[in-house]
Write a protein that holds these residues in place. Structure first.
Motif, PDB file in Angstrom:
ATOM      1  N   GLN A  85      -3.493  11.680  -7.021  1.00 23.84           N
ATOM      2  CA  GLN A  85      -4.654  12.049  -7.461  1.00 23.84           C
ATOM      3  C   GLN A  85      -4.835  13.191  -8.272  1.00 23.84           C
ATOM      4  O   GLN A  85      -5.917  13.408  -8.886  1.00 23.84           O
ATOM      5  CB  GLN A  85      -5.694  12.130  -6.137  1.00 23.84           C
ATOM      6  N   GLN A 100       0.831  -1.219   0.090  1.00 26.46           N
ATOM      7  CA  GLN A 100      -0.011  -0.144   0.095  1.00 26.46           C
ATOM      8  C   GLN A 100       0.838   1.363   0.156  1.00 26.46           C
ATOM      9  O   GLN A 100       1.662   1.508   0.926  1.00 26.46           O
ATOM     10  CB  GLN A 100      -0.810   0.140   1.115  1.00 26.46           C
ATOM     11  N   VAL A 101       0.851   2.094  -1.150  1.00 29.74           N
ATOM     12  CA  VAL A 101       1.524   3.407  -1.319  1.00 29.74           C
ATOM     13  C   VAL A 101       0.580   4.329  -1.708  1.00 29.74           C
ATOM     14  O   VAL A 101      -0.080   4.065  -2.643  1.00 29.74           O
ATOM     15  CB  VAL A 101       2.646   3.112  -2.255  1.00 29.74           C
ATOM     16  N   GLN A 102       0.794   5.515  -1.032  1.00 30.08           N
ATOM     17  CA  GLN A 102      -0.199   6.729  -1.628  1.00 30.08           C
ATOM     18  C   GLN A 102       0.781   7.576  -1.890  1.00 30.08           C
ATOM     19  O   GLN A 102       1.791   8.291  -1.068  1.00 30.08           O
ATOM     20  CB  GLN A 102      -1.081   6.949  -0.393  1.00 30.08           C
ATOM     21  N   LEU A 103       0.367   8.667  -2.759  1.00 29.03           N
ATOM     22  CA  LEU A 103       0.908   9.805  -3.246  1.00 29.03           C
ATOM     23  C   LEU A 103      -0.035  10.996  -3.088  1.00 29.03           C
ATOM     24  O   LEU A 103      -0.905  10.716  -3.766  1.00 29.03           O
ATOM     25  CB  LEU A 103       1.508   9.593  -4.661  1.00 29.03           C
ATOM     26  N   ALA A 154       4.858  10.639  -0.886  1.00 27.47           N
ATOM     27  CA  ALA A 154       4.737   9.322  -0.770  1.00 27.47           C
ATOM     28  C   ALA A 154       4.716   8.669   0.423  1.00 27.47           C
ATOM     29  O   ALA A 154       5.792   8.966   1.280  1.00 27.47           O
ATOM     30  CB  ALA A 154       5.628   8.618  -1.649  1.00 27.47           C
ATOM     31  N   ASP A 197       8.063   5.630  -8.854  1.00 24.65           N
ATOM     32  CA  ASP A 197       8.481   4.289  -8.957  1.00 24.65           C
ATOM     33  C   ASP A 197       8.689   3.748  -7.598  1.00 24.65           C
ATOM     34  O   ASP A 197       9.975   4.194  -7.003  1.00 24.65           O
ATOM     35  CB  ASP A 197       9.550   3.786  -9.981  1.00 24.65           C
ATOM     36  N   ASN A 236       4.101  11.022  -9.955  1.00 23.25           N
ATOM     37  CA  ASN A 236       4.418   9.522 -10.159  1.00 23.25           C
ATOM     38  C   ASN A 236       5.623   9.037  -9.427  1.00 23.25           C
ATOM     39  O   ASN A 236       6.695   9.940  -9.070  1.00 23.25           O
ATOM     40  CB  ASN A 236       4.560   9.469 -11.621  1.00 23.25           C
ATOM     41  N   LYS A 241       7.259  -0.655  -8.903  1.00 27.22           N
ATOM     42  CA  LYS A 241       6.191  -0.471  -9.475  1.00 27.22           C
ATOM     43  C   LYS A 241       5.875   1.055  -9.328  1.00 27.22           C
ATOM     44  O   LYS A 241       5.878   1.915  -8.450  1.00 27.22           O
ATOM     45  CB  LYS A 241       5.127  -1.401  -8.667  1.00 27.22           C
ATOM     46  N   GLY A 242       4.989   1.364 -10.520  1.00 30.29           N
ATOM     47  CA  GLY A 242       4.494   2.682 -10.711  1.00 30.29           C
ATOM     48  C   GLY A 242       3.401   3.032  -9.885  1.00 30.29           C
ATOM     49  O   GLY A 242       2.354   2.369  -9.892  1.00 30.29           O
ATOM     50  N   TYR A 243       3.310   4.307  -9.267  1.00 36.02           N
ATOM     51  CA  TYR A 243       2.158   4.683  -8.552  1.00 36.02           C
ATOM     52  C   TYR A 243       1.799   6.056  -8.837  1.00 36.02           C
ATOM     53  O   TYR A 243       2.714   7.080  -9.263  1.00 36.02           O
ATOM     54  CB  TYR A 243       2.335   4.764  -7.000  1.00 36.02           C
ATOM     55  N   TRP A 244       0.646   6.596  -8.799  1.00 36.93           N
ATOM     56  CA  TRP A 244       0.095   7.815  -8.958  1.00 36.93           C
ATOM     57  C   TRP A 244      -0.512   8.552  -8.057  1.00 36.93           C
ATOM     58  O   TRP A 244      -1.431   7.984  -7.417  1.00 36.93           O
ATOM     59  CB  TRP A 244      -0.830   7.798 -10.180  1.00 36.93           C
TER      60      TRP A 244
END
Length: 121
Positions: free
Chosen positions: A113, A1-4, A24, A98, A96, A108-111
């Motif tokens: 909102q 679980q990762v949040q940006l 992040a 990684d 974004n 893994k890439g995360y974005w």
């Protein structure tokens, strides 16, 4: 679980400045590349700038000399300092990253909102 989570967007007149932040959080072992992308209404999402964990940067031609990307690895935060803003910069800006959540799991890439930036003329 990762949040940006992005912040710092708003409305500014042409020629003005804004500073975007993206933090992040969550299960993070390490972060490689972080970057900013933007998407204007009816347009494709496009690269604005990226920065590696070592500090190497890359910018879209349209923002070179005006925008500066930076990061603070200690708190997993990336910034975008935007100067000399133009109406053409109006868009939703997305963060974004990684992220490696475990040493043995690939990046893994995360974005985020997205945060709205509006530049008035």
């Amino acid at each position: 679980q990762v949040q940006l989570v992005e912040s710092g967007g708003g409305v500014v007149q042409a020629g003005g400045s804004l500073r975007l932040s993206c933090a992040a959080s969550g299960s993070i072992f390490s972060i490689n590349v972080m970057g900013w992308y933007r998407q204007a209404p009816g347009k494709q999402r496009e690269l604005v700038a990226t920065i590696t964990s070592g500090g190497s940067t890359n910018y879209a031609d349209s923002v070179k000399g005006r925008f500066t990307i930076s990061r603070t690895n200690a708190n997993n935060t990336v910034y975008l300092q935007m100067n000399s803003l133009k109406p053409e910069d109006t868009a939703v800006y997305y963060c974004n990253a990684d992220v490696k959540v475990r040493a043995w799991i690939p990046f893994k890439g995360y974005w985020g909102q997205g945060t709205q930036v509006t530049v008035s003329s």
